[in-house]
Scaffold this active site. Structure first.
Site, short mmCIF file in Angstrom:
data_model
loop_
_atom_site.label_atom_id
_atom_site.label_comp_id
_atom_site.label_asym_id
_atom_site.label_seq_id
_atom_site.Cartn_x
_atom_site.Cartn_y
_atom_site.Cartn_z
N HIS A 185 53.81 -13.32 35.70
CA HIS A 185 54.44 -14.12 34.46
C HIS A 185 55.19 -13.63 33.67
CE1 HIS A 185 50.46 -12.37 33.65
NE2 HIS A 185 50.75 -12.33 32.51
N PHE A 186 55.92 -14.48 32.81
CA PHE A 186 57.11 -13.95 31.86
C PHE A 186 56.18 -14.82 30.50
CE2 PHE A 186 60.60 -11.85 33.50
CZ PHE A 186 60.32 -11.78 34.81
N GLN B 23 48.71 -5.54 32.12
CA GLN B 23 48.49 -6.81 32.80
C GLN B 23 47.07 -7.43 32.93
OE1 GLN B 23 50.36 -7.07 36.68
NE2 GLN B 23 50.35 -9.57 36.98
N ILE C 7 47.13 -19.54 26.11
CA ILE C 7 45.99 -20.15 25.53
C ILE C 7 45.43 -18.99 24.04
CG2 ILE C 7 44.06 -19.09 26.68
CD1 ILE C 7 42.89 -21.69 26.92
P1 5GP Z 1 49.20 -10.42 30.62
O1 5GP Z 1 48.39 -9.55 29.71
O2 5GP Z 1 48.52 -10.55 32.28
O3 5GP Z 1 50.68 -9.99 30.47
O4 5GP Z 1 49.09 -11.90 29.99
C1 5GP Z 1 48.13 -12.81 30.42
C2 5GP Z 1 47.95 -13.95 29.32
O5 5GP Z 1 47.38 -15.26 30.00
C3 5GP Z 1 47.54 -13.64 28.00
O6 5GP Z 1 48.48 -13.65 26.99
C4 5GP Z 1 46.34 -14.65 27.82
O7 5GP Z 1 46.34 -15.13 26.64
C5 5GP Z 1 46.82 -15.73 28.74
N1 5GP Z 1 45.59 -16.49 29.47
C6 5GP Z 1 44.64 -15.86 29.86
N2 5GP Z 1 43.64 -16.78 30.35
C7 5GP Z 1 44.34 -18.12 30.36
C8 5GP Z 1 44.20 -19.45 30.34
O8 5GP Z 1 43.16 -19.60 30.83
N3 5GP Z 1 44.91 -20.43 30.18
C9 5GP Z 1 46.25 -20.08 29.58
N4 5GP Z 1 47.18 -21.25 29.11
N5 5GP Z 1 46.63 -18.73 29.33
C10 5GP Z 1 45.60 -17.82 29.47
#
Ligand code: 5GP
Length: 142
Positions: free
Chosen positions: A102-103, A96, A34
């Site tokens: 997630h990837f 994270q 998003i």
């Molecule tokens: P991380 O930093 O944990 O690797 O990445 C988490 C990712 O999830 C971020 O890039 C963020 O933009 C995305 N994200 C966070 N909340 C949501 C959401 O409600 N929906 C979607 N589609 N992506 C999200």
């Protein structure tokens, strides 16, 4: 800490909150990030509840990484001229922020000049268009 089934990706998996889904398979879900770091930024997650790479079963991980490869191939086709970044973070110390494994699959053209976090939510039109672009590319893969 144990897996929290109230995390945002678990809620997307249960259909409790919406997402621009690109592909839904028996073991994985692929949808648009998003707050994309670039057009076409997609996330691939397992359906198994695991916080990180250390906790997921080997079998579920195999399904996820195979899907990551498939989405990366689709991104390569959908965004010609871009390189494809695959990123996966484990633990808040590593950046994270959502604790369901997630990837990230990100079409990229900025070489090493990338900061990862920060950025704004994309507008719906852009997310929809990029989801469609990736879906079409997936449909052309063997
Ligand atoms: P991380 O930093 O944990 O690797 O990445 C988490 C990712 O999830 C971020 O890039 C963020 O933009 C995305 N994200 C966070 N909340 C949501 C959401 O409600 N929906 C979607 N589609 N992506 C999200």
């Amino acid at each position: 800490m144990s897996y929290d089934p109230a995390n945002i990706f678990a809620r997307i998996l249960r259909g409790e909150i919406p997402a621009y889904v690109i592909e839904d398979t028996d073991h994985t879900l692929t949808f648009m990030d998003i707050m994309p770091k670039a057009d076409g930024h997609a996330l691939v997650i397992p359906k198994e509840g695991a916080r990180n790479i250390f906790e997921i079963s080997d079998e579920a991980l195999q399904h996820v990484i195979t899907q990551v490869k498939r989405v990366a191939r689709a991104a390569q086709r959908a965004y010609p001229g871009k390189g494809i970044r695959v990123i996966q973070l484990n633990g808040s110390e590593a950046g994270q922020s959502v604790f369901h494994l997630h990837f990230h699959v990100i079409p990229s053209a900025d070489g090493m000049n990338f900061g990862f976090h920060g950025g704004a939510a994309a507008d719906e039109k852009s997310l929809k268009e990029n989801a469609q672009r990736l879906k079409q590319a997936l449909a052309t893969l063997a």
